[in-house]
Design a protein around this motif. Structure first.
Motif, PDB file in Angstrom:
ATOM      1  N   LYS A 175       0.758  -1.346  -0.048  1.00 21.24           N
ATOM      2  CA  LYS A 175       0.132  -0.104   0.005  1.00 21.24           C
ATOM      3  C   LYS A 175       0.862   1.181  -0.102  1.00 21.24           C
ATOM      4  N   ALA A 176       1.919   1.129   0.668  1.00 22.04           N
ATOM      5  CA  ALA A 176       2.912   2.337   0.826  1.00 22.04           C
ATOM      6  C   ALA A 176       3.328   2.797  -0.694  1.00 22.04           C
ATOM      7  N   LYS A 177       3.782   1.658  -1.190  1.00 20.67           N
ATOM      8  CA  LYS A 177       4.265   1.617  -2.510  1.00 20.67           C
ATOM      9  C   LYS A 177       3.502   2.009  -3.644  1.00 20.67           C
ATOM     10  N   ASP A 178       2.163   1.753  -3.528  1.00 22.11           N
ATOM     11  CA  ASP A 178       0.973   2.076  -4.483  1.00 22.11           C
ATOM     12  C   ASP A 178       0.819   3.434  -4.352  1.00 22.11           C
ATOM     13  N   SER A 179       0.758   3.920  -3.128  1.00 22.74           N
ATOM     14  CA  SER A 179       0.427   5.457  -2.796  1.00 22.74           C
ATOM     15  C   SER A 179       1.597   6.241  -3.277  1.00 22.74           C
ATOM     16  N   ALA A 180       2.641   5.799  -3.093  1.00 21.24           N
ATOM     17  CA  ALA A 180       4.063   6.748  -3.283  1.00 21.24           C
ATOM     18  C   ALA A 180       4.080   6.882  -4.992  1.00 21.24           C
ATOM     19  N   GLN A 181       3.674   5.520  -5.726  1.00 22.56           N
ATOM     20  CA  GLN A 181       3.843   5.767  -7.055  1.00 22.56           C
ATOM     21  C   GLN A 181       2.752   6.738  -7.630  1.00 22.56           C
ATOM     22  N   LYS A 182       1.522   6.663  -7.151  1.00 24.69           N
ATOM     23  CA  LYS A 182       0.587   7.563  -7.529  1.00 24.69           C
ATOM     24  C   LYS A 182       1.203   8.902  -7.375  1.00 24.69           C
ATOM     25  N   ALA A 183       1.579   9.397  -6.113  1.00 18.66           N
ATOM     26  CA  ALA A 183       2.459  10.584  -6.180  1.00 18.66           C
ATOM     27  C   ALA A 183       3.125  11.028  -6.869  1.00 18.66           C
ATOM     28  N   VAL A 184       4.313  10.412  -7.112  1.00 16.00           N
ATOM     29  CA  VAL A 184       5.137  10.820  -8.030  1.00 16.00           C
ATOM     30  C   VAL A 184       4.722  10.611  -9.649  1.00 16.00           C
ATOM     31  N   LYS A 185       3.530   9.891 -10.106  1.00 14.49           N
ATOM     32  CA  LYS A 185       3.134  10.024 -11.374  1.00 14.49           C
ATOM     33  C   LYS A 185       2.663  11.454 -11.438  1.00 14.49           C
ATOM     34  N   LYS A 186       2.173  12.060 -10.285  1.00 15.53           N
ATOM     35  CA  LYS A 186       1.862  13.789 -10.457  1.00 15.53           C
ATOM     36  C   LYS A 186       2.868  14.529 -10.056  1.00 15.53           C
ATOM     37  N   ASP A 187       3.463  14.143  -9.285  1.00 11.64           N
ATOM     38  CA  ASP A 187       4.927  15.025  -9.045  1.00 11.64           C
ATOM     39  C   ASP A 187       5.944  14.361  -8.757  1.00 11.64           C
TER      40      ASP A 187
END
Length: 241
Positions: free
Chosen positions: A44-56
């Motif tokens: 879940k941590a990885k998934d959320s982090a990847q969503k964040a870096v996709k935007k920023d």
């Protein structure tokens, strides 16, 4: 909520913020990744982090999370790339520099690691992890630097265990037990506590008790090679007798 250890409430609060203002979603997901990482929910941590870096792509909180996950999975080169991106943000620069130094240590570049830790200590008086790691690399600084680390963060279990290890090496077992009791209070499931207890009882020729502690160590961490070696020696001794 996060700082108070109320992680589920923290997650609910962050999730309720998603979508309300999409331009903030990267920041929200980055914070979510930090909470999930603390809870050891790595996917879940990885998934959320990847969503964040996709935007920023340069979001430092998300990059730190990705770096930490790669570090935990021993993907040190990938971790290094993430930490270096996080370092660009002044808010997380110090944290990232410590992580970079630790990663170079894992990559076998101890000279570079030591240089970075010493650089951190010149610019910060609160970098307890840097004091700890320099103590490990420079034995003559071990005692004073471990105590400095605890002076900054008294709940830093690595430093308490480091002090216990130091006193065991000097056959000062009573002092080692004092340090271990503090470590146990912080986290009774840290496998290193049981390994060091095993060493203490072994030094006192109480092999059955030592073996009990080594087994507990291996139960918590099956990859503790040192405890397995001690148990193998004990079993050979029993067989011989």
């Amino acid at each position: 909520y996060y700082l108070e250890g109320e992680f589920n409430k923290s997650i609910k609060t962050l999730q309720s913020a998603l979508g309300k203002n999409k331009k903030n979603n990267a920041q929200v997901n980055a914070l979510l990744s930090k909470v999930y990482l603390t809870m050891q929910e790595y996917e879940k941590a990885k998934d959320s982090a990847q969503k964040a870096v996709k935007k920023d792509k340069n979001n430092s909180n998300a990059r730190l999370t990705l770096g930490n996950i790669n570090y935990l999975h021993q993907n040190y080169k990938k971790a290094l790339k993430d930490y270096k991106k996080a370092e660009k943000d002044e808010t997380n620069k110090l944290t990232a520099e410590v992580k970079i130094a630790k990663t170079y240590q894992k990559l076998g570049d101890e000279r570079k690691s030591k240089e970075l830790f010493e650089k951190v200590l010149k610019t910060s008086t609160t970098a307890y992890e840097a004091y700890y790691n320099v103590a490990i690399m420079e034995p003559f600084k071990q005692l004073i630097y471990l105590k400095k680390a605890l002076g900054i963060n008294i709940t830093y279990i690595d430093a308490w265990l480091g002090l216990a290890r130091y006193e065991i090496s000097r056959d000062n077992f009573a002092m080692a037990q004092d340090y271990l009791s503090n470590a146990y209070y912080i986290d009774q499931n840290d496998f290193r506590y049981y390994y060091y207890q095993g060493l203490i009882y072994k030094s006192q020729d109480d092999y059955p008790t030592a073996a009990m502690y080594f087994k507990k160590c291996l139960k918590l961490n099956p990859n503790c090679v040192e405890a397995q070696k001690e148990l193998n020696l004990w079993q050979k001794k029993v067989t011989f007798l």
